[in-house]
Design an enzyme around this catalytic site. Structure first.
Site, PDB file in Angstrom:
ATOM      1  CD  GLU A  24      76.687 -16.334 -38.047  1.00 17.44           C
ATOM      2  OE1 GLU A  24      76.546 -15.630 -39.336  1.00 17.44           O
ATOM      3  OE2 GLU A  24      77.154 -15.817 -37.398  1.00 17.44           O
ATOM      4  N   GLY A  36      80.940 -13.765 -32.815  1.00 21.22           N
ATOM      5  CA  GLY A  36      80.148 -12.909 -32.194  1.00 21.22           C
ATOM      6  C   GLY A  36      79.949 -13.029 -30.805  1.00 21.22           C
ATOM      7  CB  SER A  59      85.591 -12.524 -31.009  1.00 16.24           C
ATOM      8  OG  SER A  59      84.182 -12.815 -30.926  1.00 16.24           O
ATOM      9  CG  HIS A  72      79.556 -18.046 -41.539  1.00 22.21           C
ATOM     10  ND1 HIS A  72      78.670 -18.237 -40.377  1.00 22.21           N
ATOM     11  CD2 HIS A  72      80.337 -17.414 -41.511  1.00 22.21           C
ATOM     12  CE1 HIS A  72      79.269 -17.390 -39.620  1.00 22.21           C
ATOM     13  NE2 HIS A  72      80.326 -16.691 -40.134  1.00 22.21           N
ATOM     14  N   GLY A  97      83.604 -10.317 -38.801  1.00 23.20           N
ATOM     15  CA  GLY A  97      82.200  -9.953 -38.641  1.00 23.20           C
ATOM     16  C   GLY A  97      81.923  -8.627 -38.231  1.00 23.20           C
ATOM     17  N   GLY A  98      81.414  -8.575 -36.939  1.00 27.47           N
ATOM     18  CA  GLY A  98      81.012  -7.417 -36.340  1.00 27.47           C
ATOM     19  C   GLY A  98      82.045  -6.419 -36.348  1.00 27.47           C
ATOM     20  CG  ASN A 144      80.374 -12.604 -42.658  1.00 23.11           C
ATOM     21  OD1 ASN A 144      79.428 -12.214 -43.441  1.00 23.11           O
ATOM     22  ND2 ASN A 144      80.188 -14.003 -42.115  1.00 23.11           N
ATOM     23  CD1 TRP A 145      80.646  -6.111 -44.202  1.00 25.84           C
ATOM     24  CD2 TRP A 145      79.080  -4.955 -45.477  1.00 25.84           C
ATOM     25  NE1 TRP A 145      81.243  -5.014 -44.771  1.00 25.84           N
ATOM     26  CE2 TRP A 145      80.449  -4.280 -45.313  1.00 25.84           C
ATOM     27  CE3 TRP A 145      78.072  -4.469 -46.263  1.00 25.84           C
ATOM     28  CZ2 TRP A 145      80.211  -3.093 -46.223  1.00 25.84           C
ATOM     29  CZ3 TRP A 145      78.167  -3.355 -46.928  1.00 25.84           C
ATOM     30  CH2 TRP A 145      79.283  -2.466 -46.759  1.00 25.84           C
ATOM     31  CE  LYS A 146      79.007 -12.975 -38.795  1.00 27.91           C
ATOM     32  NZ  LYS A 146      79.030 -13.504 -37.457  1.00 27.91           N
ATOM     33  CD  GLU A 180      84.551 -17.263 -39.449  1.00 23.12           C
ATOM     34  OE1 GLU A 180      84.908 -16.286 -39.289  1.00 23.12           O
ATOM     35  OE2 GLU A 180      83.609 -17.723 -39.832  1.00 23.12           O
TER      36      GLU A 180
HETATM   37  P1  PGA Z   1      82.642 -11.908 -35.483  1.00 27.31           P
HETATM   38  O1  PGA Z   1      82.258 -12.965 -36.931  1.00 27.31           O
HETATM   39  O2  PGA Z   1      84.088 -11.531 -36.146  1.00 27.31           O
HETATM   40  O3  PGA Z   1      81.483 -11.207 -35.429  1.00 27.31           O
HETATM   41  O4  PGA Z   1      82.732 -12.987 -34.518  1.00 27.31           O
HETATM   42  C1  PGA Z   1      83.096 -13.631 -37.571  1.00 27.31           C
HETATM   43  C2  PGA Z   1      82.319 -14.511 -38.717  1.00 27.31           C
HETATM   44  O5  PGA Z   1      81.176 -15.007 -38.233  1.00 27.31           O
HETATM   45  O6  PGA Z   1      82.727 -14.561 -39.565  1.00 27.31           O
END
Ligand code: PGA
Length: 253
Positions: A99, A175, A214, A97, A235-236, A11-13, A169
Site C-alpha cells: 500500500e 484485503g 487474507s 508494504h 491485516g483485516g 498490521n492494523w493499517k 504479500e
Molecule cells: P489482509 O492484509 O490480511 O487484510 O489481506 C494483509 C496486509 O496487508 O498486511
C-alpha cells in the site's frame, strides 16, 4: 538445519480507536497467554504507540509501527523517525508494504533506506515484497520479488537480513479474501530463501519469512504448515480478537 520460531504480526493499517484498541489488546493478551513458542506482535498507527506500550509492556506481545522515515531528524513535516519509534519501545516496523509502494510512491530504493534507518535504530524491519495480479498473470512474480529483495541486499548487505523479517504479500491477496494457496505461497517463500541462500546459507536458514494476504482463522494452519512459511502478517483479521488469537494458535508447532 536452523529451527525458526514462528511470528504472527498484526498490521492494523489505519484502523482503531482508543476504546476499541484497549479491548482488542486485552483480549489478545489473555487469549495468547502461554503460547510462548510463537512470537506475537501488533503494528499499530503512530498515535496509539503509547497506548500499545502501556498495555503490552511486561506481556508476551510485542508492538511496532507500519512505516518510518528514512531521515534521522529534521524539517520533514508529518514524518516519524526510527528513534521516535524506539522511544515507544517498538520492536518491529513494517517497511515496503504494497500500500505504501502503490499509493505513496515508495520504490525499492526508498524501501531500502527505510530498512536501513529502522535497523540502525535497533528496530527489526518487516520487509514486504510481493507481486500484483497483472505481474503474476504475466509470470514475472519471481522477477518482481527478486528486484524488491535485491534492492535491500545490494544496499545493506546480506548480513542485514539476518536481523530482519521478510513478508511475502501477493498484492492480489491483500484485503481481497483471495488467499494464495499454501503451495503458491510456499513456492515464492522457497524462491526467496534460495535467493538469500545464494549469498549466505546461515542467514537463509534462520530468516523468518511470513506470508500475508487474507490470512484468516480458517486458512492459517494450512499456510503455516508449509516448510518455508514462518508465520503471517495479518491485516483485516488482526482487528478481530478471536480471529487473531486463532491465527496465533495456528502458528504453534
Ligand atoms: P489482509 O492484509 O490480511 O487484510 O489481506 C494483509 C496486509 O496487508 O498486511
Amino acid at each position: 538445519m536452523a529451527t525458526r520460531s514462528k511470528l504472527v504480526a498484526g498490521n492494523w493499517k489505519m484502523h482503531g480507536g482508543l476504546m476499541q484498541n484497549q479491548d482488542l489488546l486485552k483480549e489478545i493478551i489473555a487469549g495468547t497467554v502461554g503460547l510462548r513458542e510463537v512470537h506475537i506482535a501488533v503494528c499499530v498507527p503512530y498515535p496509539y504507540l503509547s497506548q500499545a506500550q502501556l498495555l503490552l509492556q511486561d506481556t508476551h506481545v510485542y508492538w511496532g509501527a507500519q512505516n518510518v522515515s528514512y531521515y534521522a531528524q529534521g524539517a520533514y513535516t508529518g514524518e516519524v523517525s526510527a528513534a521516535m519509534l524506539v522511544d515507544f519501545r517498538c520492536r518491529y516496523v513494517i517497511v515496503g508494504h504494497s500500500e505504501r509502494r502503490a499509493s505513496y510512491g515508495e520504490d525499492s530504493a526508498t524501501v531500502a533506506l527505510k530498512f536501513n534507518a529502522a535497523q540502525a535504530a535497533g528496530l527489526t524491519p518487516i520487509l514486504c515484497v510481493g507481486e500484483t495480479l497483472a505481474q503474476r498473470e504475466s509470470a514475472v512474480t519471481e522477477q518482481v520479488v527478486a528486484e524488491q529483495l535485491d534492492a535491500v541486499i545490494e544496499s545493506e548487505g546480506i548480513n542485514a537480513l539476518a536481523k530482519s523479517v521478510i513478508a511475502y504479500e501477493p498484492v492480489w491477496a491483500i484485503g481481497t479474501g483471495k488467499t494464495a494457496t499454501p503451495a503458491q505461497a510456499q513456492d515464492v517463500h522457497a524462491f526467496i530463501r534460495d535467493r538469500i541462500a545464494a549469498h549466505d546459507l546461515e542467514v537463509a536458514a534462520s530468516l523468518k519469512i511470513l506470508y500475508g494476504g487474507s490470512v484468516k482463522a480458517n486458512n492459517a494452519q494450512e499456510l503455516f504448515g508449509m516448510p518455508d512459511i514462518d508465520g503471517g502478517l495479518i491485516g483485516g483479521a488482526s482487528l478481530i480478537a478471536n480471529e487473531f488469537i486463532t491465527i496465533c494458535r495456528a502458528a504453534k508447532n
